[in-house]
Design an enzyme around this catalytic site. Structure first.
Site, PDB file in Angstrom:
ATOM      1  CD  GLU A 193      43.829  31.478  39.380  1.00 46.00           C
ATOM      2  OE1 GLU A 193      44.325  32.564  39.697  1.00 46.00           O
ATOM      3  OE2 GLU A 193      44.360  30.713  38.541  1.00 46.00           O
ATOM      4  CE1 TYR A 253      43.685  35.623  36.222  1.00 45.43           C
ATOM      5  CE2 TYR A 253      43.248  35.275  38.567  1.00 45.43           C
ATOM      6  CZ  TYR A 253      43.930  34.955  37.403  1.00 45.43           C
ATOM      7  OH  TYR A 253      44.847  33.940  37.425  1.00 45.43           O
ATOM      8  CG  ASP A 302      47.037  37.505  35.934  1.00 46.66           C
ATOM      9  OD1 ASP A 302      47.394  37.671  34.743  1.00 46.66           O
ATOM     10  OD2 ASP A 302      47.564  36.652  36.675  1.00 46.66           O
TER      11      ASP A 302
END
Ligand code: SF4
Length: 351
Positions: free
Chosen positions: A43, A126, A144
C-alpha cells in the site's frame, strides 16, 4: 437522497462485488499470501505509483527485508537504494521509521488494532483500513480515490469528494455495510473495480460492471460527470540554479537535510533563484563555466524551474558540504529524481 436509501443500495452491491472480485481480481504478489506486513509495504509503494511499476520493487524489497525486524535493522541509505526509481522517497523513510517503532513498541509485529496502526509513522486512515481489513480481517473500510469515485458514481452524488466531510460520510456508509466475514476482499473489490472498470479520466466501462443494475450514475446517464472534484490550487513555482561541478571523472554532490522536501536524498549543489552566467562566475572564480540548459521538475505542490551550469575544474574545490564522487559510483547514491535527467550526462564525462 436519504441516507437509508444509500445504505440499502450499498448493501445490495456487496454480493455482486465480491463475486465479481473472485472471478476478475488481478494476480498480484501481495495477494498471493496476504500478510499485514505485505499489505503495508504494497500500500505504501502503491501511493502515487502504478501497480505494474510497483511489482518488481515489491519482490526486491521482500527478498531483502522479508519481515519487519529485518527492515528495522536497515539504514535509510539502503532503503533508498532499493527505492530508487520508485520516487517519493519520503514513503520509504516513513516505512523505515514505522518498522523501527513496530519493533520497539510491538515486538516486531504490526498491531491488530486500527487505532494503534494509525499511530505509526506514514500510516493514515486509508492504509490503516487496508492493513486492518486485508492483513487482519477486521471490518474497517479503506477509502482511497478509486473508492471515492466508485461510491460517488454508484450513489449518483454530485457532492465534492475533495471535501473532508463528504469523504467521512462515504467512510461511515462503508463502515455500516462492510461484511464482517471478508472485509479485506470487500475493500479490494471496490479498489479493483475502480482500477479496472469504474476508471478515472474517461468513460467508465459500465457494460462490464457487476453493479450497473444498481448504479444511479449509470441509470441516470450521469456517470461520466462524476465524481465532482474541486479544482486544485496551482503549484508554487520555485526557481533554482544548479551547479554541475566536475573535475576529471568526478562530480560534486551533497546530501539534502533530514527534514523537508526530498529529505536525506542526494543532489547537485544548487541555490534559490535563476542566476545569470556573470553571477555564477563570481561564485566560481576558477573553471570553465557553461550554461547547459533549463529543466523543470514537478512535485505535488511545487514546480522547480531550474537553470543548470556546468563548471569544469582543474582541481577539486571545497564547496559547501559537497562530496566528490566518481561518476561511475553515482548510482550508489539515492539521487533526488529532480536531478536525474542530468545524472546520465554526468556518467559520461567528456574529460
Ligand atoms: Fe462505475 Fe458504471 Fe459501474 Fe456505475 S455502472 S459503478 S459508473 S462502472
Amino acid at each position: 437522497m436519504k441516507e437509508t436509501d444509500n445504505v440499502e443500495l450499498l448493501k445490495a452491491a456487496v454480493k455482486p462485488l465480491l463475486f465479481w472480485f473472485m472471478d476478475n481480481s488481478r494476480i498480484l504478489p501481495w495477494r498471493e499470501k496476504p500478510s499485514p506486513y505485505g499489505t503495508w509495504l504494497s500500500e505504501i509503494m502503491l501511493q502515487q505509483t502504478r501497480v505494474e511499476a510497483v511489482i518488481p520493487y515489491y519482490y526486491r524489497f521482500m527478498e531483502r527485508f522479508p519481515d519487519i525486524k529485518a527492515l528495522a535493522e536497515a539504514d535509510e541509505d539502503e532503503v533508498f537504494g532499493l527505492w530508487q526509481g520508485l520516487g517519493y522517497y519520503r514513503r520509504g523513510s516513513l516505512l523505515l521509521q514505522g518498522a523501527k517503532k513496530v519493533v520497539a513498541d510491538f515486538g516486531g509485529e504490526l498491531p491488530k488494532d486500527y487505532a494503534l496502526l494509525l499511530s505509526l509513522p506514514g500510516i493514515g486512515e486509508y492504509t490503516a483500513g487496508a492493513i486492518a481489513s486485508i492483513g487482519f480481517g477486521l471490518p474497517y473500510p479503506a477509502v482511497d480515490g478509486n473508492v471515492l469515485r466508485v461510491i460517488s458514481r454508484l450513489l449518483g452524488s454530485y457532492e465534492n469528494i475533495a471535501d473532508e466531510k463528504v469523504k467521512k460520510n462515504i467512510k461511515d456508509l462503508l463502515t455500516v455495510v462492510i461484511p464482517e466475514e471478508n472485509p479485506g476482499d470487500f475493500n479490494q473489490s471496490l479498489m479493483e473495480l475502480g482500477a479496472l472498470i469504474c476508471i478515472p479520466n474517461g468513460a467508465p466501462k459500465c457494460k462490464d460492471c457487476p453493479l450497473s443494475h444498481l448504479c444511479r450514475g449509470f441509470c441516470q446517464g450521469i456517470a461520466e460527470e462524476l465524481p465532482k472534484k474541486e479544482k486544485k490550487k496551482p503549484r508554487r513555482i520555485e526557481e533554482r540554479t544548479v551547479f554541475l561541478l566536475r573535475c576529471g571523472k568526478k562530480v560534486a554532490i551533497r546530501k539534502r537535510s533530514a527534514k523537508g522536501l526530498l529529505a536525506n536524498l542526494w543532489e547537485y549543489p544548487n541555490a534559490l533563484g535563476k542566476k545569470e552566467l556573470a553571477e555564477v562566475e563570481t561564485i566560481f572564480s576558477q573553471g570553465q563555466i557553461k550554461n547547459v540548459g533549463d529543466a523543470k521538475h514537478i512535485f505535488t505542490h511545487i514546480e522547480w524551474h531550474m537553470v543548470w551550469y556546468e563548471i569544469i575544474l582543474e582541481k577539486e574545490i571545497s564547496y559547501e558540504d559537497c562530496l566528490w564522487v566518481p561518476t561511475e559510483e553515482l548510482c550508489q547514491y539515492a539521487m533526488a529524481s529532480a536531478f536525474k535527467k542530468k545524472l546520465k550526462e554526468s556518467s559520461n564525462p567528456r574529460s
